[in-house]
Scaffold this active site. Structure first.
Site, PDB file in Angstrom:
ATOM      1  N   TYR A 157      -7.277  -6.045   1.689  1.00  0.00           N
ATOM      2  CA  TYR A 157      -7.260  -6.981   0.420  1.00  0.00           C
ATOM      3  C   TYR A 157      -7.771  -5.801  -0.765  1.00  0.00           C
ATOM      4  CZ  TYR A 157      -8.011 -10.199  -3.318  1.00  0.00           C
ATOM      5  OH  TYR A 157      -7.821 -10.673  -4.580  1.00  0.00           O
ATOM      6  N   LYS A 161      -5.256  -4.353  -3.691  1.00  0.00           N
ATOM      7  CA  LYS A 161      -5.397  -4.706  -4.965  1.00  0.00           C
ATOM      8  C   LYS A 161      -5.551  -3.197  -5.948  1.00  0.00           C
ATOM      9  CE  LYS A 161      -5.270  -8.396  -6.574  1.00  0.00           C
ATOM     10  NZ  LYS A 161      -4.335  -9.213  -6.990  1.00  0.00           N
TER      11      LYS A 161
END
Length: 348
Positions: A157, A161
């Site tokens: 994640y 991002k």
């Protein structure tokens, strides 16, 4: 569980009168943002997957079925919109196929930005995350200008991002009107989903079901009340500078300190058991193996456990200075969250 009506602050002025397009509007933060925009008289069009739980269409609120990997659904959703809030992301603890993080968080964001540019929107507020800046050294409070202390990413994640944000900022040099906001650990009344994991933890602790503190609860995080975070998104749309990044957070606190506030506010002392780092990581590894072997969604994975065993102390001074962002004190935010949780229990 139904959330309390969102707290509206009027210090941000008015947005323009055009329709707003929101991705991720069925999530914890997005749901609150949609409610605030409607309360301010805006017309909202949300993008929602077929199985998503969403508010019923109403005056000034409509939904387009689709997702951010489907450009045709994005074109339908963006038609006639003047602003975009892009909140949709894969922010879960685990995925059987790790490429899902990159497809949704990188390719999906790219689709939103490019189709929005085709539609001629005036402004895009992109919801990144404070984790792209990396953990902070002990005793250091980070900001938007601080270089990452480590090139290593702790989770897929976090990495996905970071890649998406790099692309977003590069696009601004080509005229894409993107402003990036970086939430910290959000909590507060609202949907009790994985996106509201801090409130889930508070609820479990208050019920006596969360006695174990990874790393003895000493590591520092930054905690943002959802109402402040939503207001920060609106302020970024109204006042943010294209190509700039704004941390939207709250107070820095150790997990132990946060839970101590729960003790004080409930006037009950709860059991706390500090778990050493080595045992915490071993437990997370077992959870990951269980997920891989049995397909059971893990409570936590090693990357996320390591995330909670680092410090993430950050300041929102830039957002306060340039946007007029305001922070609710942590004690007050935890009090509101507990009051709401107790009302939900009493209503059952």
């Amino acid at each position: 569980m139904a959330a309390e009506p969102p707290r509206i602050q009027r210090n941000g002025g008015d947005l323009s009168s055009g329709r707003v397009f929101v991705t991720g509007g069925t999530g914890f933060v997005g749901d609150r943002l949609v409610a605030v925009l409607l309360a301010r008289g805006r017309s909202v069009r949300g993008l929602a997957r077929p199985a998503s739980e969403r508010p019923a269409p109403a005056e000034r609120l409509e939904w387009v079925t689709g997702d951010i990997l489907d450009r045709d659904s994005l074109r339908r959703g963006l038609a006639g919109c003047t602003e975009v809030f892009h909140l949709a992301a894969y922010a879960k603890n685990w995925a059987k196929d790790l490429s899902l993080f990159f497809r949704l968080n990188v390719e999906g964001a790219r689709n939103v930005f490019e189709v929005a540019a085709e539609a001629g929107v005036r402004r895009i507020v992109y919801t990144s995350t404070v984790v792209v800046f990396g953990p902070t050294p002990r005793g250091v409070v980070g900001n938007e200008e601080m270089p990452r202390a480590t090139p290593r990413f702790l989770t897929e994640y976090e990495e996905s991002k970071a890649v998406a944000e790099k692309e977003a900022l590069e696009l601004t040099s080509r005229g894409f009107p993107i402003v990036a906001v970086h939430p910290t650990r959000v909590y507060g009344p609202g949907k009790m989903t994985e996106g509201n994991s801090v409130s889930l933890m508070i609820d479990q602790y208050d019920r006596g079901r969360f006695p174990v503190l990874p790393g003895r609860g000493e590591n520092v995080g930054n905690y943002a009340l959802v109402d402040d975070l939503v207001e920060g998104h609106v302020l970024a749309m109204e006042r943010g500078k294209v190509g700039e990044r704004y941390i939207l957070g709250g107070e820095n606190s150790s997990l132990k300190g946060l839970l101590h506030l729960v003790d004080e506010l409930t006037q009950r002392r709860h059991v706390q058991v500090g778990l050493p780092r080595s045992i915490s990581m071993f437990y997370a590894a077992l959870e990951k193996r269980k997920a891989e072997w049995l397909g059971v969604y893990p409570r936590i994975t090693p990357g996320w456990m390591e995330t909670f065993l680092e410090d993430w102390a950050y300041t929102s001074a830039k957002a306060e200075r340039e946007l007029g962002y305001r922070i609710t004190p942590l004690r007050e935010g935890i009090r509101r969250t507990l009051d709401w949780l107790h009302r939900q229990r009493d209503a059952r």
